[in-house]
Design a protein around this motif. Structure first.
Motif, short mmCIF file in Angstrom:
data_model
loop_
_atom_site.label_atom_id
_atom_site.label_comp_id
_atom_site.label_asym_id
_atom_site.label_seq_id
_atom_site.Cartn_x
_atom_site.Cartn_y
_atom_site.Cartn_z
N GLY A 260 0.78 -1.23 0.00
CA GLY A 260 0.00 0.00 0.00
C GLY A 260 0.81 1.28 0.00
N ARG A 261 2.10 1.20 0.28
CA ARG A 261 2.94 2.41 0.27
C ARG A 261 3.68 2.51 -1.05
NH1 ARG A 261 7.98 4.02 4.33
NH2 ARG A 261 8.56 5.94 3.23
N PRO B 153 3.47 1.40 5.14
CA PRO B 153 2.67 2.60 5.39
C PRO B 153 2.60 2.88 6.89
CG PRO B 153 1.54 1.11 3.88
CD PRO B 153 2.70 0.36 4.42
N TRP C 153 0.24 3.52 8.99
CA TRP C 153 -0.76 2.83 9.81
C TRP C 153 -0.37 1.38 10.05
CZ3 TRP C 153 -3.46 -1.44 8.12
CH2 TRP C 153 -3.43 -1.70 6.73
N GLN C 154 0.33 0.77 9.09
CA GLN C 154 0.77 -0.61 9.28
C GLN C 154 1.95 -0.71 10.24
OE1 GLN C 154 0.96 -3.56 6.25
NE2 GLN C 154 -0.21 -2.34 4.79
#
Length: 552
Positions: A50-51, A158, A160-161
């Motif tokens: 996701g990043r 990311p 949040w992860q």
């Protein structure tokens, strides 16, 4: 008939985009990196859980990491071990080592400390870049290094992860440096000057016996392999590539990592090959290219979410690193409507040397030689070409072929020979070529079983066993016997619902309909699982060691 090899009948089936020859590479990999990364600076290069990492960010990271290595004392030609999973840090470290003039020594993250010790000591590595989860293993290896750079994959996730992942502290001490520490260096403006003949990478290959050998891969080898592959199956800046194949392995390293980044493509990067994540990413990001290995296609043929993907929409669906069993190819085709194009390559050929043209796939064949490759099928004893259609040892020549094994002069003398003005490498693989120039794999020459003087190919028996609907996996090796030379023994893994229900005699009855009597296994041993190599192949070497050690 032997003249056909020199006439290269396979050229008739090249796609329109493919060149028939490859110009000799000039310069270094890093010169091409600089051009590509500046050109596509604003585009996404890597997408990691996701990043997104843009080409410009990677370019900055590569140059800073190179400067950090130089500050630690790295000199041109020094070897640097790379011991970590697929990640943005792997890409930065790999290219940063080259930028600083070093030589990458990629190590499987599955290796034990004993295996790591051999590779670092044999290569003479001065430095090691290691994943934090593997640091303890590296310390147990006991190799005297001048610097250890510790990577936390958590830092590339990311934000949040990162909150959900517990990182490991980097131990403080002389010679140990966090990866982020090196990225604080002032970026090197230009790469250290290297030429096509200079060493770029030193991957190790195990073969079937003995300790792994270092394979000398030059900048010219890497650039030639990239051009050859791209000429046949080109990436563009519009390509989106699933990159879960391990980068330490020559397949993932050259075809995906270098091939993708030098072409401006977007790589969907995974540290572990989770089928659910892979299938979801294929759909979500509308991937255009899918490169797998036979063991993954075996999983996907029955996976409940395989139907999510419109496989026929993909530009390339390819299998390499091991033989794709015809039963797997057929089952995948029935499930998806897409033929898997099989390819062939070795560490010694800087990844691929053959591939099936995507619009003319021959199931059971690993395809035709890539542009610039000259292939022969030779008698293993005389090294003379055999007639077309006959089985012999595959020999390859081309700008992608290694210059030799690291510090193995005797091995080099055995592995190379001259024919027709070319320098050929003996692959050790038994193959045949048909009249159209497509090649078919039979077995490793060292795995062939001689039963009363007759050749028996383990793969043929394995294919016959895997055709049984209740056989999940099979491995066959020869058992020495003074009366017959050697006889085949089969190790079989049954599907879960068949375990304890299918007998040895039932399998032999099944095989009698498909194999000549002398090819039938004298023994069939049922197992819950078979030993595998780190790229998913059944490890016949380990099975042979069991036989030789009397454990079987």
């Amino acid at each position: 008939m032997t003249e056909a090899y020199w006439e290269r009948p396979w050229l008739r089936f090249y796609p329109p985009s493919a060149s028939k020859e490859v110009a000799p590479p000039e310069g270094s990999v890093t010169a091409y990196v600089a051009e590509a990364f500046r050109r596509w600076a604003g585009r996404t290069a890597l997408l990691y859980y996701g990043r997104a990492f843009r080409y410009g960010e990677l370019y900055e990271g590569v140059r800073r990491f190179a400067a950090g290595l130089q500050a630690l004392g790295l000199e041109p030609g020094d070897r640097v071990g790379l011991y970590l999973a697929n990640s943005p840090q792997f890409a930065i470290a790999y290219l940063g080592i080259l930028w600083a003039g070093g030589v990458v020594v990629p190590v499987s993250p599955l290796y034990t400390s004993h295996e790591l010790r051999h590779q670092l000591a044999d290569s003479g590595a001065r430095f090691l870049v290691v994943q934090d989860a593997l640091l303890e293993n590296a310390q147990r290896a006991g190799v005297d290094l001048e610097g250890v750079v510790v990577v936390s994959l958590k830092e590339a996730l990311p934000a949040w992860q990162r909150l959900l992942v517990r990182g490991l502290p980097v131990p403080k001490g002389p010679g140990v440096y966090p990866f982020a520490h090196l990225l604080r260096a002032e970026p090197m403006a230009a790469p250290v000057s290297r030429g096509p003949e200079d060493l770029a990478a030193l991957p190790y290959t195990g073969g079937t016996t003995g300790l792994p050998k270092g394979v000398e891969i030059t900048h010219g080898n890497l650039l030639a392999a990239h051009r050859m592959i791209q000429s046949f199956n080109p990436f563009t800046e519009r390509s989106t590539i699933l990159a879960f194949l391990p980068f330490y392995h020559i397949y993932g390293q050259v075809v995906l990592l270098l091939g993708g980044l030098l072409s401006g493509a977007r790589l969907l990067l995974f540290s572990t090959p989770d089928p659910d994540w892979i299938l979801e990413a294929l759909v979500r990001y509308r991937a255009t290219h899918f490169f797998g290995v036979p063991s993954l296609y075996e999983v996907l043929r029955d996976h409940p979410r395989t139907h999510w993907v419109n496989w026929r929409r993909l530009e390339v669906v390819l299998s390499g690193a091991d033989t794709l069993h015809e039963a797997t190819a057929e089952a995948f085709f029935r499930r998806t409507g897409r033929e898997v194009a099989e390819g062939y390559g070795m560490t010694e050929t800087t990844s691929a040397s053959h591939v099936n043209p995507r619009d003319r796939v021959k199931r059971g064949s690993f395809g035709v030689p890539l542009p610039g490759v000259q292939a022969l099928v030779v008698d293993p004893d005389t090294l003379r070409p055999v007639p077309v259609g006959e089985v012999g040892e595959l020999a390859l020549s081309g700008p992608n072929v290694t210059r030799g094994y690291w510090k193995r002069e005797e091995e080099n003398a055995r592995s190379f020979f001259a024919e027709g003005g070319f320098r050929f490498f003996r692959t050790g693989d038994l193959v045949r070529m048909d009249e159209e120039g497509y090649f078919y794999f039979y077995d490793r020459a060292k795995d062939m079983i001689k039963y009363k003087g007759r050749p028996v190919f383990p793969r043929e028996i394995e294919e016959a066993l895997r055709a049984h609907p209740l056989v999940k996996a099979a491995g066959v090796v020869g058992v020495p016997d003074p009366k017959v030379g050697a006889y085949p023994k089969a190790y079989v893994v049954l599907e879960p619902e068949a375990r304890g229900k299918v007998t040895e005699e039932e399998l032999l009855a099944f095989l009698r309909e498909r194999l000549a009597p002398y090819k039938l296994p004298r023994e069939i041993e049922f197992r819950g699982e078979l030993p595998k190599t780190d790229v998913g192949k059944v490890s016949r070497r380990e099975l042979r060691e069991e036989v030789e050690g009397g454990a079987a």
